[in-house]
Design a protein around this motif. Structure first.
Motif, PDB file in Angstrom:
ATOM      1  N   SER A  51      39.052  39.961  40.275  1.00  0.00           N
ATOM      2  CA  SER A  51      37.842  39.393  40.876  1.00  0.00           C
ATOM      3  C   SER A  51      38.246  38.451  42.001  1.00  0.00           C
ATOM      4  O   SER A  51      39.410  38.052  42.125  1.00  0.00           O
ATOM      5  CB  SER A  51      37.044  38.629  39.811  1.00  0.00           C
ATOM      6  N   ALA A  52      37.286  38.061  42.804  1.00  0.00           N
ATOM      7  CA  ALA A  52      37.550  37.107  43.887  1.00  0.00           C
ATOM      8  C   ALA A  52      38.045  35.787  43.313  1.00  0.00           C
ATOM      9  O   ALA A  52      38.939  35.154  43.875  1.00  0.00           O
ATOM     10  CB  ALA A  52      36.291  36.903  44.726  1.00  0.00           C
ATOM     11  N   THR A  53      37.495  35.384  42.190  1.00  0.00           N
ATOM     12  CA  THR A  53      37.922  34.142  41.547  1.00  0.00           C
ATOM     13  C   THR A  53      39.369  34.242  41.081  1.00  0.00           C
ATOM     14  O   THR A  53      40.141  33.288  41.234  1.00  0.00           O
ATOM     15  CB  THR A  53      36.998  33.812  40.363  1.00  0.00           C
ATOM     16  N   GLU A  54      39.732  35.392  40.508  1.00  0.00           N
ATOM     17  CA  GLU A  54      41.120  35.586  40.071  1.00  0.00           C
ATOM     18  C   GLU A  54      42.074  35.579  41.262  1.00  0.00           C
ATOM     19  O   GLU A  54      43.144  34.966  41.205  1.00  0.00           O
ATOM     20  CB  GLU A  54      41.257  36.893  39.288  1.00  0.00           C
ATOM     21  N   ALA A  56      41.596  34.096  44.153  1.00  0.00           N
ATOM     22  CA  ALA A  56      41.648  32.717  44.653  1.00  0.00           C
ATOM     23  C   ALA A  56      42.585  31.876  43.797  1.00  0.00           C
ATOM     24  O   ALA A  56      43.377  31.083  44.325  1.00  0.00           O
ATOM     25  CB  ALA A  56      40.250  32.111  44.679  1.00  0.00           C
ATOM     26  N   SER A  57      42.528  32.059  42.498  1.00  0.00           N
ATOM     27  CA  SER A  57      43.398  31.315  41.586  1.00  0.00           C
ATOM     28  C   SER A  57      44.867  31.676  41.803  1.00  0.00           C
ATOM     29  O   SER A  57      45.733  30.799  41.819  1.00  0.00           O
ATOM     30  CB  SER A  57      42.984  31.604  40.142  1.00  0.00           C
ATOM     31  N   ARG A  60      45.928  30.037  45.139  1.00  0.00           N
ATOM     32  CA  ARG A  60      46.079  28.586  45.015  1.00  0.00           C
ATOM     33  C   ARG A  60      47.334  28.203  44.238  1.00  0.00           C
ATOM     34  O   ARG A  60      47.943  27.174  44.512  1.00  0.00           O
ATOM     35  CB  ARG A  60      44.877  27.982  44.299  1.00  0.00           C
ATOM     36  N   ASP A 116      43.518  21.504  45.967  1.00  0.00           N
ATOM     37  CA  ASP A 116      42.078  21.252  45.826  1.00  0.00           C
ATOM     38  C   ASP A 116      41.409  21.052  47.175  1.00  0.00           C
ATOM     39  O   ASP A 116      40.188  21.163  47.287  1.00  0.00           O
ATOM     40  CB  ASP A 116      41.825  20.030  44.947  1.00  0.00           C
ATOM     41  N   PRO A 120      37.135  27.048  48.298  1.00  0.00           N
ATOM     42  CA  PRO A 120      37.213  27.781  47.022  1.00  0.00           C
ATOM     43  C   PRO A 120      37.815  29.188  47.108  1.00  0.00           C
ATOM     44  O   PRO A 120      38.601  29.562  46.254  1.00  0.00           O
ATOM     45  CB  PRO A 120      35.764  27.842  46.543  1.00  0.00           C
ATOM     46  N   PHE A 121      37.458  29.960  48.111  1.00  0.00           N
ATOM     47  CA  PHE A 121      37.961  31.329  48.201  1.00  0.00           C
ATOM     48  C   PHE A 121      38.917  31.503  49.376  1.00  0.00           C
ATOM     49  O   PHE A 121      39.016  32.574  49.970  1.00  0.00           O
ATOM     50  CB  PHE A 121      36.797  32.325  48.291  1.00  0.00           C
ATOM     51  N   VAL A 124      41.216  34.765  50.282  1.00  0.00           N
ATOM     52  CA  VAL A 124      40.762  35.973  49.584  1.00  0.00           C
ATOM     53  C   VAL A 124      40.191  36.945  50.615  1.00  0.00           C
ATOM     54  O   VAL A 124      39.276  36.589  51.360  1.00  0.00           O
ATOM     55  CB  VAL A 124      39.693  35.630  48.517  1.00  0.00           C
TER      56      VAL A 124
END
Length: 133
Positions: A51-54, A56-57, A60, A116, A120-121, A124
């Motif tokens: 996912s986009a969140t994964e 991004a993580s 980061r 931080d 957020p993305f 990505v």
């Protein structure tokens, strides 16, 4: 047993049936293999299905760089686009340049322990429909 007793028994039986279906469904879901994104053995499929969140993580944390994600997606687009013709305007060179700049910002943020501060993305890859561009 009065009519209220029959209705109550019917409701209880219906509730039991619903709970049984939920338990069966959860058992089926629980048997599915869980997708894990490993640190060193990320393969192309993992990035494409993340996912986009994964993503991004992973970016980061420094486990992958934006340029690695971009190259993975470019490779996939080049593989499947001749059959599906989903992409009209290819801007791969510009995407690579933007990813290289993002790589540097990610490296600096990780080195200074200020990830931080990144959006957020950040890094990505995305695609934008031409009518919205």
């Amino acid at each position: 047993m009065g009519s209220y007793g029959i209705i109550a028994l019917g409701c209880i039986c219906g509730a039991v049936a619903i709970v049984a279906l939920l338990i069966a469904y959860c058992a089926i879901i629980d048997r599915r293999p869980r997708r894990r994104i490993a640190v060193l053995d990320l393969i192309k499929h993992d990035l494409l299905s993340a996912s986009a969140t994964e993503l991004a993580s992973l970016i980061r944390s420094g486990k992958i760089l934006p340029s690695e994600a971009v190259e993975t997606f470019i490779s996939q687009i080049q593989t499947v686009n001749p059959q599906i013709n989903a992409y009209v305007a290819m801007r791969f060179d510009l995407a690579r340049q933007e990813a290289a700049l993002a790589d540097e910002k990610v490296r600096i943020a990780i080195a200074s322990r200020k990830t931080d501060s990144l959006p957020p993305f950040f890094g990505v890859p995305i695609s934008v429909k031409e009518c919205f561009a």
